[in-house]
Structures are given as structure tokens and as C-alpha cells.
Design an enzyme around this catalytic site. Structure first.
Site, PDB file in Angstrom:
ATOM      1  N   CYS A 111      11.524   2.018 -46.907  1.00 28.66           N
ATOM      2  CA  CYS A 111      10.519   3.051 -46.636  1.00 28.66           C
ATOM      3  C   CYS A 111      10.636   3.568 -45.199  1.00 28.66           C
ATOM      4  CB  CYS A 111       9.116   2.539 -46.967  1.00 28.66           C
ATOM      5  SG  CYS A 111       7.891   3.865 -47.050  1.00 28.66           S
ATOM      6  N   HIS A 213       9.716   0.445 -52.439  1.00 27.92           N
ATOM      7  CA  HIS A 213       9.302  -0.851 -51.876  1.00 27.92           C
ATOM      8  C   HIS A 213       9.682  -2.001 -52.798  1.00 27.92           C
ATOM      9  CE1 HIS A 213       6.789   0.088 -48.280  1.00 27.92           C
ATOM     10  NE2 HIS A 213       6.759   1.288 -48.854  1.00 27.92           N
ATOM     11  N   GLU A 215      10.012  -5.046 -52.128  1.00 30.76           N
ATOM     12  CA  GLU A 215       9.250  -6.284 -51.851  1.00 30.76           C
ATOM     13  C   GLU A 215       7.958  -6.362 -52.662  1.00 30.76           C
ATOM     14  OE1 GLU A 215       9.053  -3.657 -50.008  1.00 30.76           O
ATOM     15  OE2 GLU A 215       6.971  -3.464 -49.325  1.00 30.76           O
TER      16      GLU A 215
END
Ligand code: MN
Length: 241
Positions: A111, A213, A215
Site C-alpha cells: 500500500c 493488503h 497482511e
């Protein structure tokens, strides 16, 4: 093989606490779950020998999401829709990014991290997708784990190999995007509206970036797990301990 993966913090300010540092727990957990050892990096000055010593001890750098980069860092004036900025973080991260790019240390941008890598190498950013890209999709889509739009990846790219996929849906939590791609970087992933969702360096063992994202999507989202595991593997093999 337990590669040490450094994650720069953001500046944390609140009325109730003295100045602090912050990292979303998702980054540390995702790194741990995919074979790495997360190390949080305080926002020391780029001139600090301590920052350089910490960088030298790390096997890979993960640049996470967060506030907007200061437009001055890519030669632009602030747009009215520019969000909050974190000048100390910009300074620390741009130094870490330039070191890792120059010295072939594995680095993954997520990001803002993709945007930071682009700016560190001389590229520029759209400061607000909604007001600067007519007809763009909505790229700021909560909740954080929701699959917001499709991503197409160049199947011949290093990013596709790291993801184990060249076509999948992902989350989207950004209002800025890469504009002019920095010299040396190649755009290799796109949203259906043409917004750049991934980039890479071909002259580096592992310098990849994504706008989504991963994660927030592990465990369970195969391309995200593959990407983070590929990053940990690259860090382990290049600087393995
Ligand atoms: Mn997006």
C-alpha cells in the site's frame, strides 16, 4: 532459517500518552505466520548510525501501509484531498528503501509501501484517486479483509511468481496510487480501472510492491500467503542465518 523482517513504525500521537510508535498487529502476525521474524523499526533519523546498524542486522524490509507521503518528496504541491502525513516516517522509510534498493536487500512494499518505493526511486503519486482519475473504481473499501476488486498480474513477472497467481480478487484500502512509475521499476499488476496494483525491479533479487493488503488476508487467501512466504524465503536465502 528465521529471517529478520524489519517493519517501520508510524508516529503515534494521542492526548493520553506521550509520543509513541505504532504498527498494526496484522503485519507482525502475518510475517510470523509466513516464516519471518517481525522486528519493529523506530523512526530514527536517516543520519543515525543506530538506524543503519539496525538496517544492517535485518534480512528484509517490509514497508507497510499508512499515512500519505508528503507531496514535496516527489516534487508536487499538496492536493486539497491530501490526507494526513508523517514527515519523520517519510524520512526513515525513504532512507531504508533507498538502501535496500541499492544494496539488493529483499524489500516488500504494501500500500503506502508501494508508493514509498516508487517515490524513493524517483516516481510520483496520484494524491487522491477519486478526484484525479475519472471513472476509477472505489479503492477505499472497508472492512479491511473484504475482497474489493479484481487484480490482473503480468504472468511473466516476478510478482506473479511470488504470488503463485496472475488473477485474483483482493482488498483495497487506499486513496492514493502510483502515477509516474520510477525509473527501474516496472508496473506488473492492475485493477480493472488501470490503477497500478503491483510493481517490481528486475535488477534486484526481491523488490516487489503491491497496493493491496496481504497482511489482512492471511491465513486463507492463497496469493497473499504465497507472497509473504516468498518474501521470507528471499530474505532467508540472501542473508540467511
Ligand atoms: Mn485497489
Amino acid at each position: 532459517m528465521h529471517p529478520l523482517i524489519g517493519i517501520p513504525c508510524s508516529t503515534a500521537a494521542s492526548a493520553d500518552n506521550p509520543p509513541g510508535y505504532h504498527v498494526n498487529q496484522a503485519y507482525a502476525r502475518a510475517v510470523e505466520q509466513t516464516g519471518g521474524v517481525p522486528i519493529l523499526i523506530p523512526l530514527l533519523s536517516p543520519d543515525s548510525p543506530a538506524l543503519r546498524a539496525l538496517y544492517d542486522a535485518l534480512d528484509g524490509i517490509l514497508l507497510p501501509g499508512g499515512a500519505d507521503l508528503q507531496p514535496q518528496s516527489y516534487g508536487a504541491t499538496p492536493h486539497p484531498k491530501l490526507g494526513s502525513v508523517d514527515p519523520n516516517r517519510d524520512a526513515t522509510e525513504l532512507a531504508l528503501a533507498r538502501w535496500a534498493l541499492a544494496e539488493s536487500k529483499p524489500i516488500l512494499g504494501i500500500c503506502r509501501g508501494q508508493q514509498c518505493l516508487n517515490v524513493a526511486a524517483g516516481g510520483s503519486l496520484f494524491q487522491d484517486i477519486a478526484s484525479e482519475i475519472p471513472g476509477a473504481l472505489i479503492h477505499r473499501h472497508e472492512p479491511r479483509g473484504a475482497l474489493a476488486h479484481h487484480i490482473r498480474v503480468d504472468p511473466a513477472s516476478a510478482l506473479a511468481e511470488a504470488l503463485g497467481s496472475s488473477s485474483f480478487d483482493a482488498n483495497s484500502l487506499h486513496h492514493q496510487a502510483v502515477k509516474d512509475v520510477a525509473p527501474g521499476f516496472i508496473p506488473v499488476a492492475w485493477a480493472p480501472d488501470g490503477v497500478i496494483e503491483g510493481m517490481e525491479r528486475r535488477d534486484h533479487p526481491f523488490a516487489l510492491a503491491v497496493q493491496f493488503h496481504p497482511e489482512e488476508l492471511v491465513p486463507g487467501h492463497e496469493p497473499s500467503e504465497c507472497l509473504l512466504r516468498s518474501f521470507a524465503d528471499a530474505a532467508a536465502h540472501k542473508y540467511g542465518r
